[in-house]
Design a protein around this motif. Structure first.
Motif, PDB file in Angstrom:
ATOM      1  N   ILE A  86       0.822  -1.221   0.000  1.00  0.00           N
ATOM      2  CA  ILE A  86       0.000   0.000   0.000  1.00  0.00           C
ATOM      3  C   ILE A  86       0.854   1.269   0.000  1.00  0.00           C
ATOM      4  CG2 ILE A  86      -1.634   1.355   1.392  1.00  0.00           C
ATOM      5  CD1 ILE A  86      -3.025  -1.367   2.020  1.00  0.00           C
ATOM      6  N   PRO A  87       1.815   1.418   0.909  1.00  0.00           N
ATOM      7  CA  PRO A  87       2.623   2.657   0.885  1.00  0.00           C
ATOM      8  C   PRO A  87       3.429   2.814  -0.410  1.00  0.00           C
ATOM      9  CG  PRO A  87       2.883   1.532   2.991  1.00  0.00           C
ATOM     10  CD  PRO A  87       2.151   0.591   2.076  1.00  0.00           C
ATOM     11  N   ARG A  88       3.918   1.712  -0.934  1.00  0.00           N
ATOM     12  CA  ARG A  88       4.703   1.766  -2.171  1.00  0.00           C
ATOM     13  C   ARG A  88       3.871   2.275  -3.343  1.00  0.00           C
ATOM     14  NH1 ARG A  88       5.079  -2.101  -5.797  1.00  0.00           N
ATOM     15  NH2 ARG A  88       4.515  -3.810  -4.410  1.00  0.00           N
ATOM     16  N   LEU A  89       2.551   2.011  -3.306  1.00  0.00           N
ATOM     17  CA  LEU A  89       1.674   2.390  -4.415  1.00  0.00           C
ATOM     18  C   LEU A  89       0.928   3.699  -4.165  1.00  0.00           C
ATOM     19  CD1 LEU A  89       0.317  -1.101  -5.462  1.00  0.00           C
ATOM     20  CD2 LEU A  89       2.216   0.207  -6.433  1.00  0.00           C
ATOM     21  N   GLY A  90       1.211   4.360  -3.036  1.00  0.00           N
ATOM     22  CA  GLY A  90       0.662   5.697  -2.834  1.00  0.00           C
ATOM     23  C   GLY A  90      -0.432   5.834  -1.796  1.00  0.00           C
ATOM     24  N   GLY A  91      -0.811   4.782  -1.099  1.00  0.00           N
ATOM     25  CA  GLY A  91      -1.798   4.902  -0.030  1.00  0.00           C
ATOM     26  C   GLY A  91      -1.115   5.182   1.297  1.00  0.00           C
ATOM     27  N   ARG A  92      -1.802   5.885   2.192  1.00  0.00           N
ATOM     28  CA  ARG A  92      -1.299   6.106   3.557  1.00  0.00           C
ATOM     29  C   ARG A  92      -1.952   5.055   4.448  1.00  0.00           C
ATOM     30  NH1 ARG A  92      -2.603  11.062   2.022  1.00  0.00           N
ATOM     31  NH2 ARG A  92      -4.401  11.171   3.400  1.00  0.00           N
ATOM     32  N   LEU A  93      -1.227   4.018   4.741  1.00  0.00           N
ATOM     33  CA  LEU A  93      -1.778   2.922   5.528  1.00  0.00           C
ATOM     34  C   LEU A  93      -1.935   3.366   6.977  1.00  0.00           C
ATOM     35  CD1 LEU A  93      -2.707  -0.004   5.568  1.00  0.00           C
ATOM     36  CD2 LEU A  93      -0.366  -0.630   6.122  1.00  0.00           C
ATOM     37  N   LEU A  94      -3.174   3.350   7.456  1.00  0.00           N
ATOM     38  CA  LEU A  94      -3.456   3.700   8.843  1.00  0.00           C
ATOM     39  C   LEU A  94      -3.473   2.452   9.711  1.00  0.00           C
ATOM     40  CD1 LEU A  94      -6.265   6.276   8.046  1.00  0.00           C
ATOM     41  CD2 LEU A  94      -3.858   6.733   8.508  1.00  0.00           C
ATOM     42  N   GLY A  95      -3.664   1.286   9.093  1.00  0.00           N
ATOM     43  CA  GLY A  95      -3.559   0.037   9.833  1.00  0.00           C
ATOM     44  C   GLY A  95      -4.514  -1.041   9.373  1.00  0.00           C
ATOM     45  N   TYR A  96      -4.142  -2.268   9.720  1.00  0.00           N
ATOM     46  CA  TYR A  96      -4.996  -3.446   9.584  1.00  0.00           C
ATOM     47  C   TYR A  96      -5.217  -3.980  10.990  1.00  0.00           C
ATOM     48  CZ  TYR A  96      -5.501  -4.119   4.623  1.00  0.00           C
ATOM     49  OH  TYR A  96      -5.894  -3.983   3.318  1.00  0.00           O
ATOM     50  N   PHE A  97      -6.416  -4.464  11.256  1.00  0.00           N
ATOM     51  CA  PHE A  97      -6.786  -4.880  12.599  1.00  0.00           C
ATOM     52  C   PHE A  97      -7.500  -6.223  12.568  1.00  0.00           C
ATOM     53  CE2 PHE A  97      -6.636  -0.353  12.161  1.00  0.00           C
ATOM     54  CZ  PHE A  97      -5.886   0.066  13.250  1.00  0.00           C
ATOM     55  N   LEU A  98      -7.035  -7.130  13.428  1.00  0.00           N
ATOM     56  CA  LEU A  98      -7.657  -8.448  13.607  1.00  0.00           C
ATOM     57  C   LEU A  98      -8.465  -8.450  14.899  1.00  0.00           C
ATOM     58  CD1 LEU A  98      -4.743 -10.863  12.721  1.00  0.00           C
ATOM     59  CD2 LEU A  98      -7.014 -10.898  11.706  1.00  0.00           C
ATOM     60  N   PRO A  99      -9.501  -9.283  14.988  1.00  0.00           N
ATOM     61  CA  PRO A  99     -10.263  -9.361  16.237  1.00  0.00           C
ATOM     62  C   PRO A  99      -9.404  -9.921  17.362  1.00  0.00           C
ATOM     63  CG  PRO A  99     -11.010 -11.043  14.680  1.00  0.00           C
ATOM     64  CD  PRO A  99     -10.024 -10.187  13.963  1.00  0.00           C
ATOM     65  N   LEU A 100      -9.609  -9.391  18.547  1.00  0.00           N
ATOM     66  CA  LEU A 100      -8.879  -9.858  19.722  1.00  0.00           C
ATOM     67  C   LEU A 100      -9.846 -10.448  20.751  1.00  0.00           C
ATOM     68  CD1 LEU A 100      -6.193 -10.047  21.265  1.00  0.00           C
ATOM     69  CD2 LEU A 100      -6.672  -7.754  22.160  1.00  0.00           C
ATOM     70  N   GLU A 101     -10.875  -9.695  21.093  1.00  0.00           N
ATOM     71  CA  GLU A 101     -11.917 -10.132  22.029  1.00  0.00           C
ATOM     72  C   GLU A 101     -13.268  -9.923  21.357  1.00  0.00           C
ATOM     73  OE1 GLU A 101     -12.164 -11.151  25.379  1.00  0.00           O
ATOM     74  OE2 GLU A 101     -10.012 -11.507  25.431  1.00  0.00           O
ATOM     75  N   GLY A 102     -14.240 -10.690  21.775  1.00  0.00           N
ATOM     76  CA  GLY A 102     -15.587 -10.493  21.234  1.00  0.00           C
ATOM     77  C   GLY A 102     -15.746 -11.155  19.875  1.00  0.00           C
ATOM     78  N   THR A 103     -16.340 -10.432  18.950  1.00  0.00           N
ATOM     79  CA  THR A 103     -16.600 -10.950  17.614  1.00  0.00           C
ATOM     80  C   THR A 103     -15.312 -11.457  16.981  1.00  0.00           C
ATOM     81  OG1 THR A 103     -18.397  -9.372  17.370  1.00  0.00           O
ATOM     82  CG2 THR A 103     -17.571 -10.374  15.356  1.00  0.00           C
ATOM     83  N   ASN A 104     -15.338 -12.685  16.484  1.00  0.00           N
ATOM     84  CA  ASN A 104     -14.107 -13.295  15.971  1.00  0.00           C
ATOM     85  C   ASN A 104     -14.034 -13.353  14.451  1.00  0.00           C
ATOM     86  OD1 ASN A 104     -15.940 -15.300  15.413  1.00  0.00           O
ATOM     87  ND2 ASN A 104     -14.800 -16.928  16.425  1.00  0.00           N
ATOM     88  N   TYR A 105     -14.982 -12.747  13.759  1.00  0.00           N
ATOM     89  CA  TYR A 105     -15.006 -12.870  12.303  1.00  0.00           C
ATOM     90  C   TYR A 105     -14.926 -11.528  11.578  1.00  0.00           C
ATOM     91  CZ  TYR A 105     -19.883 -11.596  12.897  1.00  0.00           C
ATOM     92  OH  TYR A 105     -21.028 -10.942  13.250  1.00  0.00           O
ATOM     93  N   GLU A 106     -14.643 -10.435  12.287  1.00  0.00           N
ATOM     94  CA  GLU A 106     -14.507  -9.138  11.648  1.00  0.00           C
ATOM     95  C   GLU A 106     -13.070  -8.640  11.760  1.00  0.00           C
ATOM     96  OE1 GLU A 106     -18.707  -6.803  11.800  1.00  0.00           O
ATOM     97  OE2 GLU A 106     -17.395  -6.549  13.522  1.00  0.00           O
ATOM     98  N   ALA A 107     -12.551  -8.146  10.647  1.00  0.00           N
ATOM     99  CA  ALA A 107     -11.243  -7.505  10.618  1.00  0.00           C
ATOM    100  C   ALA A 107     -11.416  -6.204   9.827  1.00  0.00           C
ATOM    101  CB  ALA A 107     -10.214  -8.414   9.959  1.00  0.00           C
ATOM    102  N   TRP A 108     -10.468  -5.268  10.005  1.00  0.00           N
ATOM    103  CA  TRP A 108     -10.594  -3.974   9.353  1.00  0.00           C
ATOM    104  C   TRP A 108      -9.262  -3.511   8.788  1.00  0.00           C
ATOM    105  CZ3 TRP A 108     -12.280  -5.302  14.168  1.00  0.00           C
ATOM    106  CH2 TRP A 108     -13.657  -5.376  14.337  1.00  0.00           C
TER     107      TRP A 108
END
Length: 105
Positions: free
Chosen positions: A30-52
């Motif tokens: 992403i940064p190499r192609l021009g996006g400003r990566l703010l982050g990727y997030f995996l579930p830790l507690e609670g709902t186990n099937y959503e990531a962002w």
């Protein structure tokens, strides 16, 4: 106007490691192609099937130019193919946001 692409993933909770690898690949691409990566997030507690994922751009036009570069980039194409092959992403949604300024310093 700056925009943030908010990506909501529904993932197979039994393939978290595969999604983690997919996200780690985007950390380079992403940064190499021009996006400003703010982050990727995996579930830790609670709902186990959503990531962002959150990626910033100067404008929607900048996002469209970035998408064109993604389609032409071998590493990005392979990362998309990896997700399709392994089937750890069950659903993906994109929402474009603009920041509200003036609240916190």
């Amino acid at each position: 106007m700056a925009v943030t692409c908010f990506i909501r993933y529904e993932i197979d909770p039994f393939q978290r490691d595969a999604f983690r690898q997919y996200a780690e690949n985007w950390l380079r691409i992403i940064p190499r192609l021009g996006g400003r990566l703010l982050g990727y997030f995996l579930p830790l507690e609670g709902t186990n099937y959503e990531a962002w994922g959150l990626v910033g751009f100067d404008s929607l036009a900048a996002y469209e130019a970035y998408r064109a570069r993604l389609r032409a980039d071998a590493e990005a194409v392979e990362n998309f193919a990896y997700a399709q092959r392994e089937r750890f992403i069950l659903r993906e949604e994109r929402t474009f946001l603009s920041a509200v300024h003036g609240g916190l310093p």
